[in-house]
Enzyme design. Structure first.
Site, mmCIF file in Angstrom:
data_model
loop_
_atom_site.group_PDB
_atom_site.id
_atom_site.type_symbol
_atom_site.label_atom_id
_atom_site.label_comp_id
_atom_site.label_asym_id
_atom_site.label_seq_id
_atom_site.Cartn_x
_atom_site.Cartn_y
_atom_site.Cartn_z
ATOM 1 N N CYS A 136 0.580 -4.109 -2.811
ATOM 2 C CA CYS A 136 1.353 -5.200 -2.215
ATOM 3 C C CYS A 136 1.680 -4.892 -0.755
ATOM 4 C CB CYS A 136 2.643 -5.419 -3.015
ATOM 5 S SG CYS A 136 3.729 -6.679 -2.327
ATOM 6 N N CYS A 183 5.245 -5.688 0.326
ATOM 7 C CA CYS A 183 6.211 -4.720 -0.207
ATOM 8 C C CYS A 183 6.203 -3.420 0.594
ATOM 9 C CB CYS A 183 5.893 -4.398 -1.667
ATOM 10 S SG CYS A 183 5.780 -5.808 -2.773
ATOM 11 N N ASP A 184 5.011 -2.917 0.900
ATOM 12 C CA ASP A 184 4.879 -1.554 1.419
ATOM 13 C C ASP A 184 4.241 -1.440 2.796
ATOM 14 O OD1 ASP A 184 5.945 -0.635 -1.021
ATOM 15 O OD2 ASP A 184 3.963 -0.677 -1.959
#
Length: 313
Positions: free
Chosen positions: A139, A142-143
């Site tokens: 993701c 997300c990261d």
């Protein structure tokens, strides 16, 4: 069999499941939650969650889900550390659903909230799972922030992969887009956006053969099967975007699913094709797949169930 008939059973213990449990418990539905094969869901494989509302310094994924569990237990949610292996769902409004676990044990409930999530497709090579959260991610939103101004790679040629690459190109120094075929499967508009990014290097006819690093990701070896050459890319982040698989195997003959296996819900709601059955989180969301959207639909599912039960009295 547990002879008591419950009002609310929740399958799944990620953000959607625990959010549903908190709302259901506060509405006096006395929920039972099955934690499943991965208690806490996919966030337990993430080191730091940096984009969940209310944590200005970020939060460890395991810590976040442990706190969600404690919050659900505070309102007397009964948590069963088992996986559900079969369901028999009624077509009758106000009817009783059967939820099986262990061998032949089952419980009965008027309402069921499905929050079983999805799982990413893996490449199937050494160190891939070991380095999740240590350089490997599924993701970008997300990261990606953790790799700002660094070199990263994205694997895949579909819409998701190009969306990930497009996002990462805004914050990373260089993005390698590794595509097994000699063409993209993604939409033309996404291909156009990718073509306009100067820091995206597209590698067609290529696949990863080795993940390099001892304690964390340091690079990857890729093989070009068109000219039969191999090279090493030194990168800080590897984003695998070859698809997700919704955890809906036990619902295939019980609920309406789309062609990818995601549970179909009424637009803007969590209502499924069976009365008293609701779906929340990634199991019905192939697009966003974020912890915060999962938690939101968990809330919605509990509210939808509460309304359903009030109409069945």
């Amino acid at each position: 069999m547990l002879k008591k008939i419950y009002n609310c059973v929740i399958i799944g213990s990620g953000p959607a499941g625990y959010s549903a449990a908190i709302y259901a418990a506060r509405a006096d539905m006395n929920p039972i939650l099955f934690s499943g094969f991965q208690p806490g869901g996919q966030l337990t494989t993430t080191s730091i969650v940096d984009n969940y509302l209310g944590f200005p310094e970020g939060v460890n994924g395991i810590d976040l889900m442990n706190d969600c569990k404690k919050q659900a237990e505070r309102f007397n949610t009964q948590i069963i550390n088992e996986s559900v292996n079969q369901v028999i769902l009624t077509d009758k409004k106000g009817g009783i659903h059967k939820i099986f676990f262990e061998e032949k044990k089952y419980i009965q409930s008027k309402g069921l909230i499905i929050a079983t999530g999805s799982r990413p497709k893996f490449l199937g090579i050494n160190k891939e799972k070991k380095f999740i959260g240590l350089g490997i991610s599924f993701c970008a939103t997300c990261d990606g922030f953790f790799h700002k101004d660094k070199n990263v790679a994205v694997i895949g040629g579909g819409d998701t992969a190009l969306e990930e690459a497009n996002y990462l190109a805004k914050i990373c120094k260089k993005v390698y887009l590794i595509v097994r075929k000699d063409y993209f499967k993604a939409s033309k508009i996404l291909q156009y956006h990718i073509s306009k990014k100067n820091n995206i290097n597209i590698l067609f006819c290529s696949h990863v053969t080795e993940i390099i690093g001892d304690n964390f990701l340091e690079g990857i070896r890729i093989f070009n099967h068109k000219n039969e050459t191999s090279r090493i890319l030194f990168i800080n982040g590897l984003f695998i975007a070859i698809g997700h698989i919704p955890n809906t195997e036990i619902f295939k003959n019980e609920l309406d699913l789309d062609k990818r296996g995601y549970i179909l819900v009424k637009e803007g709601r969590t209502i499924t094709s069976k009365p008293g059955v609701f779906a929340a989180g990634d199991v019905q969301d192939p697009d966003y797949r974020q912890a915060i959207t999962s938690a939101g639909t968990g809330c919605m599912a509990a509210l939808d169930l509460e309304k359903y039960l009030s109409l069945c009295v």
